[in-house]
Design a protein around this motif. Structure first.
Motif, PDB file in Angstrom:
ATOM      1  N   TRP A  26       0.834  -1.206   0.000  1.00 34.67           N
ATOM      2  CA  TRP A  26       0.000   0.000   0.000  1.00 34.67           C
ATOM      3  C   TRP A  26       0.866   1.252   0.000  1.00 34.67           C
ATOM      4  O   TRP A  26       0.551   2.249  -0.665  1.00 34.67           O
ATOM      5  CB  TRP A  26      -0.945   0.004   1.197  1.00 34.67           C
ATOM      6  N   ILE A  27       1.969   1.241   0.748  1.00 36.67           N
ATOM      7  CA  ILE A  27       2.879   2.394   0.760  1.00 36.67           C
ATOM      8  C   ILE A  27       3.505   2.590  -0.616  1.00 36.67           C
ATOM      9  O   ILE A  27       3.617   3.720  -1.110  1.00 36.67           O
ATOM     10  CB  ILE A  27       3.959   2.207   1.849  1.00 36.67           C
ATOM     11  N   ALA A  28       3.898   1.488  -1.267  1.00 40.24           N
ATOM     12  CA  ALA A  28       4.494   1.591  -2.608  1.00 40.24           C
ATOM     13  C   ALA A  28       3.489   2.152  -3.608  1.00 40.24           C
ATOM     14  O   ALA A  28       3.846   2.969  -4.464  1.00 40.24           O
ATOM     15  CB  ALA A  28       4.980   0.212  -3.060  1.00 40.24           C
ATOM     16  N   ILE A  29       2.232   1.754  -3.512  1.00 41.86           N
ATOM     17  CA  ILE A  29       1.203   2.282  -4.421  1.00 41.86           C
ATOM     18  C   ILE A  29       0.992   3.769  -4.183  1.00 41.86           C
ATOM     19  O   ILE A  29       0.874   4.552  -5.131  1.00 41.86           O
ATOM     20  CB  ILE A  29      -0.105   1.480  -4.253  1.00 41.86           C
ATOM     21  N   ALA A  30       0.975   4.193  -2.918  1.00 42.50           N
ATOM     22  CA  ALA A  30       0.799   5.614  -2.596  1.00 42.50           C
ATOM     23  C   ALA A  30       1.964   6.439  -3.140  1.00 42.50           C
ATOM     24  O   ALA A  30       1.757   7.523  -3.705  1.00 42.50           O
ATOM     25  CB  ALA A  30       0.667   5.796  -1.083  1.00 42.50           C
ATOM     26  N   VAL A  31       3.192   5.946  -2.992  1.00 39.43           N
ATOM     27  CA  VAL A  31       4.359   6.675  -3.508  1.00 39.43           C
ATOM     28  C   VAL A  31       4.307   6.759  -5.028  1.00 39.43           C
ATOM     29  O   VAL A  31       4.632   7.801  -5.612  1.00 39.43           O
ATOM     30  CB  VAL A  31       5.660   5.989  -3.021  1.00 39.43           C
ATOM     31  N   LEU A  32       3.881   5.687  -5.687  1.00 34.82           N
ATOM     32  CA  LEU A  32       3.767   5.699  -7.143  1.00 34.82           C
ATOM     33  C   LEU A  32       2.739   6.734  -7.605  1.00 34.82           C
ATOM     34  O   LEU A  32       2.986   7.481  -8.554  1.00 34.82           O
ATOM     35  CB  LEU A  32       3.366   4.312  -7.648  1.00 34.82           C
ATOM     36  N   VAL A  33       1.610   6.827  -6.914  1.00 30.27           N
ATOM     37  CA  VAL A  33       0.579   7.802  -7.285  1.00 30.27           C
ATOM     38  C   VAL A  33       1.109   9.226  -7.108  1.00 30.27           C
ATOM     39  O   VAL A  33       0.919  10.077  -7.975  1.00 30.27           O
ATOM     40  CB  VAL A  33      -0.702   7.568  -6.455  1.00 30.27           C
ATOM     41  N   VAL A  34       1.794   9.473  -5.993  1.00 29.96           N
ATOM     42  CA  VAL A  34       2.346  10.815  -5.760  1.00 29.96           C
ATOM     43  C   VAL A  34       3.389  11.156  -6.814  1.00 29.96           C
ATOM     44  O   VAL A  34       3.424  12.272  -7.329  1.00 29.96           O
ATOM     45  CB  VAL A  34       2.949  10.903  -4.338  1.00 29.96           C
ATOM     46  N   TRP A  35       4.227  10.190  -7.181  1.00 35.41           N
ATOM     47  CA  TRP A  35       5.242  10.430  -8.208  1.00 35.41           C
ATOM     48  C   TRP A  35       4.600  10.718  -9.561  1.00 35.41           C
ATOM     49  O   TRP A  35       5.020  11.620 -10.275  1.00 35.41           O
ATOM     50  CB  TRP A  35       6.173   9.219  -8.300  1.00 35.41           C
ATOM     51  N   LEU A  37       1.572  11.939 -10.104  1.00 35.05           N
ATOM     52  CA  LEU A  37       0.948  13.269 -10.049  1.00 35.05           C
ATOM     53  C   LEU A  37       1.995  14.364 -10.192  1.00 35.05           C
ATOM     54  O   LEU A  37       1.772  15.361 -10.878  1.00 35.05           O
ATOM     55  CB  LEU A  37       0.189  13.435  -8.734  1.00 35.05           C
ATOM     56  N   GLY A  38       3.138  14.214  -9.555  1.00 38.84           N
ATOM     57  CA  GLY A  38       4.214  15.194  -9.694  1.00 38.84           C
ATOM     58  C   GLY A  38       4.753  15.244 -11.110  1.00 38.84           C
ATOM     59  O   GLY A  38       5.140  16.296 -11.604  1.00 38.84           O
ATOM     60  N   PHE A  39       4.789  14.103 -11.771  1.00 40.02           N
ATOM     61  CA  PHE A  39       5.275  14.057 -13.150  1.00 40.02           C
ATOM     62  C   PHE A  39       4.295  14.743 -14.089  1.00 40.02           C
ATOM     63  O   PHE A  39       4.688  15.477 -14.991  1.00 40.02           O
ATOM     64  CB  PHE A  39       5.481  12.601 -13.566  1.00 40.02           C
ATOM     65  N   VAL A  40       3.001  14.552 -13.877  1.00 40.75           N
ATOM     66  CA  VAL A  40       1.976  15.128 -14.753  1.00 40.75           C
ATOM     67  C   VAL A  40       1.804  16.616 -14.487  1.00 40.75           C
ATOM     68  O   VAL A  40       1.661  17.408 -15.417  1.00 40.75           O
ATOM     69  CB  VAL A  40       0.637  14.377 -14.567  1.00 40.75           C
ATOM     70  N   MET A  41       1.827  17.030 -13.242  1.00 36.33           N
ATOM     71  CA  MET A  41       1.518  18.420 -12.891  1.00 36.33           C
ATOM     72  C   MET A  41       2.776  19.238 -12.619  1.00 36.33           C
ATOM     73  O   MET A  41       2.775  20.114 -11.766  1.00 36.33           O
ATOM     74  CB  MET A  41       0.613  18.446 -11.659  1.00 36.33           C
ATOM     75  N   GLY A  51       9.715  22.060 -17.158  1.00 29.60           N
ATOM     76  CA  GLY A  51      10.950  21.925 -16.396  1.00 29.60           C
ATOM     77  C   GLY A  51      11.346  20.464 -16.287  1.00 29.60           C
ATOM     78  O   GLY A  51      10.635  19.575 -16.731  1.00 29.60           O
ATOM     79  N   ARG A  52      12.485  20.243 -15.681  1.00 28.45           N
ATOM     80  CA  ARG A  52      12.929  18.871 -15.474  1.00 28.45           C
ATOM     81  C   ARG A  52      12.051  18.209 -14.419  1.00 28.45           C
ATOM     82  O   ARG A  52      11.637  18.845 -13.461  1.00 28.45           O
ATOM     83  CB  ARG A  52      14.375  18.847 -14.987  1.00 28.45           C
ATOM     84  N   TRP A  53      11.762  16.914 -14.584  1.00 30.88           N
ATOM     85  CA  TRP A  53      10.927  16.227 -13.611  1.00 30.88           C
ATOM     86  C   TRP A  53      11.761  15.597 -12.513  1.00 30.88           C
ATOM     87  O   TRP A  53      11.236  15.013 -11.588  1.00 30.88           O
ATOM     88  CB  TRP A  53      10.075  15.167 -14.292  1.00 30.88           C
ATOM     89  N   TYR A  54      13.080  15.756 -12.578  1.00 29.97           N
ATOM     90  CA  TYR A  54      13.951  15.226 -11.538  1.00 29.97           C
ATOM     91  C   TYR A  54      14.694  16.385 -10.894  1.00 29.97           C
ATOM     92  O   TYR A  54      14.726  17.480 -11.421  1.00 29.97           O
ATOM     93  CB  TYR A  54      14.920  14.188 -12.099  1.00 29.97           C
ATOM     94  N   ARG A  55      15.318  16.156  -9.760  1.00 32.67           N
ATOM     95  CA  ARG A  55      15.917  17.237  -8.994  1.00 32.67           C
ATOM     96  C   ARG A  55      17.418  17.397  -9.213  1.00 32.67           C
ATOM     97  O   ARG A  55      17.982  18.393  -8.862  1.00 32.67           O
ATOM     98  CB  ARG A  55      15.670  16.983  -7.510  1.00 32.67           C
ATOM     99  N   TRP A  56      18.113  16.358  -9.687  1.00 33.19           N
ATOM    100  CA  TRP A  56      19.559  16.463  -9.761  1.00 33.19           C
ATOM    101  C   TRP A  56      20.040  17.051 -11.053  1.00 33.19           C
ATOM    102  O   TRP A  56      19.349  17.205 -12.011  1.00 33.19           O
ATOM    103  CB  TRP A  56      20.224  15.117  -9.494  1.00 33.19           C
TER     104      TRP A  56
END
Length: 56
Positions: A26-35, A37-41, A51-56
């Motif tokens: 369940w934690i892995a699914i939640a992290v995937l959804v958040v990732w 959403l961050g990628f789309v928005m 912009g870049r979708w990664y931080r480094w």
């Protein structure tokens, strides 16, 4: 009496491991959804491009 206690202890350990694995799924699914959403928005930069979708 000792074999019965060992079987009960083994059952308790396996039940606990199964519950922990289910929680981790369940934690892995939640992290995937958040990732996703961050990628789309992701925000746009000053030039209007994405912009870049990664931080480094």
């Amino acid at each position: 009496m000792v074999p019965l206690l060992l079987v009960l202890l083994l059952a308790l350990i396996l039940f606990g491991a199964g519950f922990a694995v289910k929680v981790l799924w369940w934690i892995a699914i939640a992290v995937l959804v958040v990732w996703l959403l961050g990628f789309v928005m992701r925000s746009t930069n000053a030039g209007g491009g994405r912009g870049r979708w990664y931080r480094w």
